[in-house]
Motif scaffolding. Sequence first.
Motif, PDB file in Angstrom:
ATOM      1  N   LYS A 180       7.021   4.518   4.298  1.00 30.22           N
ATOM      2  CA  LYS A 180       7.568   5.592   4.916  1.00 30.22           C
ATOM      3  C   LYS A 180       8.967   6.038   4.486  1.00 30.22           C
ATOM      4  O   LYS A 180       9.321   7.271   4.285  1.00 30.22           O
ATOM      5  CB  LYS A 180       7.722   5.306   6.291  1.00 30.22           C
ATOM      6  CG  LYS A 180       6.069   4.831   6.958  1.00 30.22           C
ATOM      7  CD  LYS A 180       5.370   5.970   7.064  1.00 30.22           C
ATOM      8  CE  LYS A 180       3.977   5.608   7.424  1.00 30.22           C
ATOM      9  NZ  LYS A 180       2.901   6.662   7.375  1.00 30.22           N
ATOM     10  N   ASP A 195       0.891  -1.300  -0.066  1.00 29.49           N
ATOM     11  CA  ASP A 195       0.050   0.126  -0.131  1.00 29.49           C
ATOM     12  C   ASP A 195       0.891   1.252   0.101  1.00 29.49           C
ATOM     13  O   ASP A 195       1.645   1.291   0.841  1.00 29.49           O
ATOM     14  CB  ASP A 195      -0.829  -0.054   1.286  1.00 29.49           C
ATOM     15  CG  ASP A 195      -2.043   1.038   1.133  1.00 29.49           C
ATOM     16  OD1 ASP A 195      -1.715   2.079   0.357  1.00 29.49           O
ATOM     17  OD2 ASP A 195      -2.928   0.979   1.928  1.00 29.49           O
ATOM     18  N   LEU A 196       0.822   1.851  -1.020  1.00 28.74           N
ATOM     19  CA  LEU A 196       1.498   3.314  -1.191  1.00 28.74           C
ATOM     20  C   LEU A 196       1.344   4.207   0.226  1.00 28.74           C
ATOM     21  O   LEU A 196       2.330   4.578   0.527  1.00 28.74           O
ATOM     22  CB  LEU A 196       0.963   4.126  -2.376  1.00 28.74           C
ATOM     23  CG  LEU A 196       1.783   5.103  -2.836  1.00 28.74           C
ATOM     24  CD1 LEU A 196       3.251   4.877  -3.116  1.00 28.74           C
ATOM     25  CD2 LEU A 196       1.283   5.937  -4.044  1.00 28.74           C
ATOM     26  N   ASN A 197       0.349   4.250   0.853  1.00 33.12           N
ATOM     27  CA  ASN A 197      -0.037   4.966   2.010  1.00 33.12           C
ATOM     28  C   ASN A 197       1.040   4.302   3.296  1.00 33.12           C
ATOM     29  O   ASN A 197       0.711   5.233   4.215  1.00 33.12           O
ATOM     30  CB  ASN A 197      -1.536   5.012   2.291  1.00 33.12           C
ATOM     31  CG  ASN A 197      -2.246   5.821   1.087  1.00 33.12           C
ATOM     32  OD1 ASN A 197      -2.059   6.964   0.711  1.00 33.12           O
ATOM     33  ND2 ASN A 197      -3.434   5.216   0.680  1.00 33.12           N
ATOM     34  N   ASN A 198       1.377   3.078   3.042  1.00 34.66           N
ATOM     35  CA  ASN A 198       2.034   2.772   4.294  1.00 34.66           C
ATOM     36  C   ASN A 198       3.485   2.706   4.124  1.00 34.66           C
ATOM     37  O   ASN A 198       4.291   2.332   5.058  1.00 34.66           O
ATOM     38  CB  ASN A 198       1.571   1.191   4.418  1.00 34.66           C
ATOM     39  CG  ASN A 198       0.063   1.291   5.071  1.00 34.66           C
ATOM     40  OD1 ASN A 198      -0.440   2.309   5.603  1.00 34.66           O
ATOM     41  ND2 ASN A 198      -0.602  -0.057   4.568  1.00 34.66           N
ATOM     42  N   ILE A 248       7.202  10.915   1.637  1.00 34.15           N
ATOM     43  CA  ILE A 248       7.892   9.764   1.945  1.00 34.15           C
ATOM     44  C   ILE A 248       9.283  10.071   2.131  1.00 34.15           C
ATOM     45  O   ILE A 248       9.701  10.917   1.102  1.00 34.15           O
ATOM     46  CB  ILE A 248       7.706   8.486   0.954  1.00 34.15           C
ATOM     47  CG1 ILE A 248       6.281   8.150   0.847  1.00 34.15           C
ATOM     48  CG2 ILE A 248       8.744   7.304   1.028  1.00 34.15           C
ATOM     49  CD1 ILE A 248       5.928   7.151  -0.517  1.00 34.15           C
ATOM     50  N   ARG A 267       4.940  12.815  -1.770  1.00 38.48           N
ATOM     51  CA  ARG A 267       3.996  12.176  -0.905  1.00 38.48           C
ATOM     52  C   ARG A 267       4.599  12.152   0.658  1.00 38.48           C
ATOM     53  O   ARG A 267       3.870  11.496   1.612  1.00 38.48           O
ATOM     54  CB  ARG A 267       3.702  10.668  -1.369  1.00 38.48           C
ATOM     55  CG  ARG A 267       2.910  10.778  -2.622  1.00 38.48           C
ATOM     56  CD  ARG A 267       2.643   9.183  -2.965  1.00 38.48           C
ATOM     57  NE  ARG A 267       1.779   8.623  -2.091  1.00 38.48           N
ATOM     58  CZ  ARG A 267       0.438   8.679  -2.159  1.00 38.48           C
ATOM     59  NH1 ARG A 267      -0.305   9.428  -2.959  1.00 38.48           N
ATOM     60  NH2 ARG A 267      -0.246   8.281  -0.782  1.00 38.48           N
ATOM     61  N   SER A 303      -0.701   8.248  -6.788  1.00 40.97           N
ATOM     62  CA  SER A 303      -1.713   8.850  -5.856  1.00 40.97           C
ATOM     63  C   SER A 303      -2.774   7.576  -5.727  1.00 40.97           C
ATOM     64  O   SER A 303      -2.344   6.663  -5.862  1.00 40.97           O
ATOM     65  CB  SER A 303      -2.313  10.066  -6.626  1.00 40.97           C
ATOM     66  OG  SER A 303      -3.169   9.587  -7.704  1.00 40.97           O
ATOM     67  N   ASP A 304      -3.960   8.034  -5.244  1.00 47.93           N
ATOM     68  CA  ASP A 304      -5.090   6.888  -5.114  1.00 47.93           C
ATOM     69  C   ASP A 304      -5.924   7.148  -6.275  1.00 47.93           C
ATOM     70  O   ASP A 304      -6.951   6.532  -6.250  1.00 47.93           O
ATOM     71  CB  ASP A 304      -5.632   7.520  -3.883  1.00 47.93           C
ATOM     72  CG  ASP A 304      -4.951   7.402  -2.493  1.00 47.93           C
ATOM     73  OD1 ASP A 304      -3.923   6.737  -2.556  1.00 47.93           O
ATOM     74  OD2 ASP A 304      -5.054   8.437  -1.841  1.00 47.93           O
TER      75      ASP A 304
END
Length: 457
Positions: free
Chosen positions: A7, A2-5, A31, A29, A155-156
């Motif tokens: 770091k 998951d891109l959102n996870n 990161i 983002r 992105s999403d």
Amino acid sequence: MDLNNIKQVHFIAVGGSVMHNLALALHKRKITVTGSDDEIYEPAAGKLKAAGLNASIGWNPDQLHNKLDAVILGMHAKADNPELKKAQELGLPIFSFPEFIREVSTNKQRIVVGGSHGKSSITAMIMHALKSAGKTFDYLVGAEIDGFELTVQLSDAAIIVIEGDEYLASKLDPQPKFLKYDHHVGVISGIKWDHKNVFPTFEDYTKQFDLFADKTPKAGSLIYCEEDNLANIVGAKEREDVRKIPYSAHEAEIKEGITYLKTKDHGKVKINVFGKHNLQNIKAAQEVCDLLGVPADKFYQAISSFKGAKNRLELLAENNGVRVYKDYAHAPSKLKATVNALHHQFSKGKICIAYELHTFSSLDKEFLKEYKDTLKHADEAFVYINPDNLKIAGENKIKEDDIKNAFNNPELQFFNDENELKKAMEIQKGKTSTFAFLSSGHFRNLDLKETAQILVK
């Protein structure tokens, strides 16, 4: 993944064209991004520095640690790279950049544009049309495009449009990049032998496109140029539950050096790009956009304002009926398409072409034969090779007679000094209406914009 996870990410060989753009996209983002390379050239160096990403010059295994979520390995990095070895010792997740893009786009509809030529232009046209139509999407493209800050966006969004290169993904993963994305919609613009250093035979090379087409899933779509013999053979092959969409050049006409698309319901549409290859590119982009729900009127409105990807038949200067272009002509098929486009678009007046033999394949005496008649429509044909590349070749270096014979052009002039090439171009002032510098290199850093201004002055 998951891109959102994610770091923290480290790039090995961050200076590559896509690699540094991917690093910047992840940095946007929030990161944490680190990276290194043995050398980082402009514009990558300046862009990374401006974003506060101070990539290290030289390999530093101390940058690798257990908190990294991913290590992204560039093709430039060798298998014995000390940072790569450290990442392997730590058991970190290691990806080539296409593997990483696939990993973070698992839940997206993936459109992959492949082909020996036209990939960047088709991808750019799709992006331009989707943006104009108000669609949200991610992308990866191999050229800079007006209206897009980077060549990579993550992105999403539910869609990602990817330029799929057939060159190898990395030293650890010697497969073509376009086989790594698992496309839902695949495009094949054309197939002409290239990259002889990794595909030593014509059969080795063409097989990769067959593999790409075979990866089209059930209920997926394969869009291919039926005017290209090999693309048509590969694309027309029966594949279970795959929608086959052949295309040909969009109908058009040329008036006073301007191309107009001819349409049934939307009249004549003036466009900025030209040449049969670009009319094919437009049709490929239209087929993709149709699948993605872009209405025809929106597509034509968008394509009329499309000015091309950077370095793709880019107008450097124009004055008083004289014009100078540059183009990323990296292979015989692209060179021929560009020269033919200039010949048909500007039928009045002479055309002077300066072409740089730059890639590994083009400097191979056997592969050089693929250039036969590619400069047939040039009134003045100049071929240049960087003297540094000639030194590397040693006793096997290409000589002037080799080039004249391969191109089937005894009038062709050969240069290994960029300043002499520039002088020869300037001699054509007053005799020539269209000049073009064609190369995937830089004519040994010859200032093309300055030269273009001199030619049109």
